[in-house]
Design a protein around this motif. Structure first.
Motif, mmCIF file in Angstrom:
data_model
loop_
_atom_site.group_PDB
_atom_site.id
_atom_site.type_symbol
_atom_site.label_atom_id
_atom_site.label_comp_id
_atom_site.label_asym_id
_atom_site.label_seq_id
_atom_site.Cartn_x
_atom_site.Cartn_y
_atom_site.Cartn_z
ATOM 1 N N GLU A 27 0.809 -1.216 0.000
ATOM 2 C CA GLU A 27 0.000 0.000 0.000
ATOM 3 C C GLU A 27 0.843 1.267 0.000
ATOM 4 O O GLU A 27 0.292 2.372 -0.045
ATOM 5 C CB GLU A 27 -0.968 -0.028 1.185
ATOM 6 C CG GLU A 27 -1.984 -1.161 1.051
ATOM 7 C CD GLU A 27 -3.018 -1.152 2.158
ATOM 8 O OE1 GLU A 27 -3.467 -0.061 2.552
ATOM 9 O OE2 GLU A 27 -3.364 -2.241 2.637
ATOM 10 N N PRO A 32 -3.400 4.606 -3.778
ATOM 11 C CA PRO A 32 -4.734 4.070 -3.485
ATOM 12 C C PRO A 32 -5.757 4.607 -4.480
ATOM 13 O O PRO A 32 -5.536 5.613 -5.161
ATOM 14 C CB PRO A 32 -5.014 4.593 -2.083
ATOM 15 C CG PRO A 32 -4.259 5.884 -2.024
ATOM 16 C CD PRO A 32 -3.008 5.642 -2.817
ATOM 17 N N ARG A 91 -3.394 10.331 -1.601
ATOM 18 C CA ARG A 91 -3.324 9.415 -0.453
ATOM 19 C C ARG A 91 -4.152 9.949 0.717
ATOM 20 O O ARG A 91 -4.848 9.182 1.391
ATOM 21 C CB ARG A 91 -1.874 9.218 -0.032
ATOM 22 C CG ARG A 91 -1.038 8.373 -0.988
ATOM 23 C CD ARG A 91 0.327 8.115 -0.386
ATOM 24 N NE ARG A 91 1.255 7.527 -1.315
ATOM 25 C CZ ARG A 91 1.394 6.213 -1.526
ATOM 26 N NH1 ARG A 91 0.627 5.361 -0.878
ATOM 27 N NH2 ARG A 91 2.288 5.759 -2.389
ATOM 28 N N ASP A 95 -7.146 7.950 2.429
ATOM 29 C CA ASP A 95 -6.939 7.325 3.735
ATOM 30 C C ASP A 95 -6.568 8.290 4.843
ATOM 31 O O ASP A 95 -6.069 7.855 5.893
ATOM 32 C CB ASP A 95 -5.849 6.254 3.624
ATOM 33 C CG ASP A 95 -6.295 5.054 2.824
ATOM 34 O OD1 ASP A 95 -7.409 4.575 3.064
ATOM 35 O OD2 ASP A 95 -5.533 4.612 1.952
ATOM 36 N N GLY A 99 -2.760 7.808 4.946
ATOM 37 C CA GLY A 99 -2.172 8.204 3.683
ATOM 38 C C GLY A 99 -1.040 9.201 3.851
ATOM 39 O O GLY A 99 -0.049 9.162 3.115
ATOM 40 N N TRP A 140 -12.816 9.784 6.111
ATOM 41 C CA TRP A 140 -11.372 9.659 5.944
ATOM 42 C C TRP A 140 -10.713 8.743 6.972
ATOM 43 O O TRP A 140 -9.501 8.659 7.008
ATOM 44 C CB TRP A 140 -10.725 11.046 6.011
ATOM 45 C CG TRP A 140 -10.826 11.765 4.699
ATOM 46 C CD1 TRP A 140 -9.979 11.628 3.629
ATOM 47 C CD2 TRP A 140 -11.821 12.696 4.297
ATOM 48 N NE1 TRP A 140 -10.395 12.431 2.598
ATOM 49 C CE2 TRP A 140 -11.522 13.106 2.970
ATOM 50 C CE3 TRP A 140 -12.937 13.236 4.923
ATOM 51 C CZ2 TRP A 140 -12.296 14.018 2.279
ATOM 52 C CZ3 TRP A 140 -13.714 14.146 4.229
ATOM 53 C CH2 TRP A 140 -13.390 14.533 2.928
ATOM 54 N N ARG A 142 -10.613 4.842 9.012
ATOM 55 C CA ARG A 142 -11.047 3.445 9.005
ATOM 56 C C ARG A 142 -11.253 2.969 10.433
ATOM 57 O O ARG A 142 -10.629 3.462 11.374
ATOM 58 C CB ARG A 142 -9.979 2.562 8.364
ATOM 59 C CG ARG A 142 -9.591 2.913 6.950
ATOM 60 C CD ARG A 142 -8.621 1.859 6.447
ATOM 61 N NE ARG A 142 -7.883 2.271 5.273
ATOM 62 C CZ ARG A 142 -6.925 1.541 4.712
ATOM 63 N NH1 ARG A 142 -6.605 0.359 5.248
ATOM 64 N NH2 ARG A 142 -6.287 1.973 3.647
#
Length: 441
Positions: A27, A32, A91, A95, A99, A140, A142
């Motif tokens: 990653e 991404p 990024r 994320d 990111g 933004w 997780r």
């Protein structure tokens, strides 16, 4: 104006994303997926923050944005250099702060003062996102993966992912005591030569708080590489120390034997939830951060059950403000993804609540975050100085940048006072009462 970007610091050649090992860092090696809208919104938010923060922002092929400085301010603000701005914003759009970290690992941004940049961001963390957009923060971030939960098996995996990287790696930046927690210095700033004595000073304070002496029994939760157990045994204590890291246990056993105290120290591969016996004191140094909020009741319950009547549990713990802890607990962060899976830094309020629920009272509480910032500075400078040795151990450029960012990110947390570190004494109410909330003397 157009600027020619300088060579990478420390004499290294910065590997671009196309040179990152896709097997090790999938990653990081690839960009991404992110919609044009998400990328555009991320760009607008970040550019707005850059405009408001005391940062110099340099963009490859474009120039430098110099923020207005308050009257009377001295010196130049730190510089953040965007080498691949489109990738950087993409990024973050995909994320968020994960990111942001992966972009650094890929070499897409850099800084002449990494700690300075991160300290500015940490000091203004509550202002980075406009108020109107804070309600969609979840876009933004997780959720933490279920695989990171610190079940008995999960905790073993999580600990091994960090502490079993290589004993030799940790030796490249730690001092000869191999103590991987905050030191206590006599004065700041300090030099690398001051670190061994400062680590012994920290350990001796903890042992004093625990009342460790000849004939006393001590359980250590989280062995590290054995220095605290060695110093406790040198006082005449009988020590049992438990760890989940095979690499640490192997080296700790050797160091304990070399110190001539193997007859007074037992080192076991054992989860704290499976430890048995009753001890005059239980000491746990920067271990609670790896427990995870779901298992704090089990952790404090274990402390309580392992103490003999009148015994003391002595903790050294990194802490953060309670509201930020609650937000972090729900979020999969760059640190939890790459450095400390399953970990969560507690707040003082959380420690007080969980210890009280287990029947323990906090009778002593001192903080010294500035000392941790200095400890991390020395580790980071030593790590960068030893970059050739780190490479020789098989760690690539993406890893070195990850570790540099981790150390700098942590240092910035303490410099901005986003983080603190505390030494605490917990009792079952039968031990003598001490002062609480005091400063480090």
């Amino acid at each position: 104006m157009t600027l020619t970007l300088p060579p990478a610091p420390h004499g290294e050649t910065r590997a671009g994303r196309h040179l990152v090992d896709a097997t090790r860092w999938p990653e990081v090696a690839r960009l991404p997926r992110a919609s044009a809208l998400r990328t555009h919104v991320a760009r607008r938010i970040v550019e707005r923050a850059f405009h408001r923060l005391p940062l110099r922002v340099r963009i490859a092929g474009v120039g430098t944005k110099v923020p207005p400085q308050p009257k009377g301010s001295a010196g130049c603000p730190p510089t953040l250099t965007l080498r691949e701005p489109d990738s950087f914003y993409r990024r973050i759009g995909a994320d968020g702060l994960i990111g942001f970290g992966e972009s650094y690992m890929a070499g897409e941004w850099d800084s002449d003062d990494l700690v300075g940049v991160l300290t500015v961001l940490a000091c203004h963390v509550d202002d980075l996102v406009p108020q109107a957009l804070r309600g969609v923060r979840g876009v933004w971030v997780r959720s933490r993966p279920a695989s990171d939960l610190n079940t008995v098996e999960g905790a073993r995996r999580n600990i091994q992912r960090h502490y079993d990287l290589s004993n030799e790696l940790f030796a490249t930046f730690l001092d000869p005591t191999l103590t991987y927690s905050s030191a206590v210095f006599t004065s700041l700033p300090a030099g690398i030569a001051d670190l061994p004595a400062a680590q012994h000073r920290k350990i001796d304070r903890l042992l004093d708080l625990a009342g460790t002496g000849s004939g006393s029994s001590l359980l250590e939760i989280g062995t590290g590489w054995g220095e605290l157990a060695i110093r406790a045994a040198a006082r005449g204590a009988r020590v049992r120390t438990v760890t989940l890291s095979r690499e640490q246990r192997e080296l700790a056993l050797k160091r304990i034997a070399d110190a001539g105290v193997a007859d007074r120290v037992t080192v076991e591969l054992c989860d704290y939830r499976r430890a048995e016996g009753r001890y005059d004191a239980v000491v746990s140094v920067e271990m609670i951060e790896a427990v995870g909020a779901a298992y704090w009741p089990a952790y404090f319950g274990a402390l309580r059950s392992l103490l003999a009547p009148g015994g003391r549990a002595v903790l050294q713990a990194i802490t953060m403000p309670h509201e930020r802890m609650l937000n972090t607990a729900r979020t999969h962060t760059w640190i939890s993804k790459y450095v400390f899976p399953g970990g969560l830094i507690p707040s003082r309020e959380a420690i007080a609540k969980q210890s009280a629920a287990a029947g323990l009272s906090i009778v002593h509480d001192t903080g010294y975050g500035d000392h941790y910032a200095e400890t991390l500075r020395l580790w980071r400078e030593r790590f960068l100085h030893q970059s050739a040795e780190v490479t020789a151990l098989g760690f690539d450029d993406a890893f070195r940048r990850m570790w540099e960012l981790y150390l700098a990110y942590s240092e910035a947390g303490f410099r901005s006072r986003y983080l603190d570190v505390r030494q605490l004494v917990l009792t079952d109410g039968t031990a003598a009462h001490e002062s609480t909330n005091g400063p480090l003397s």
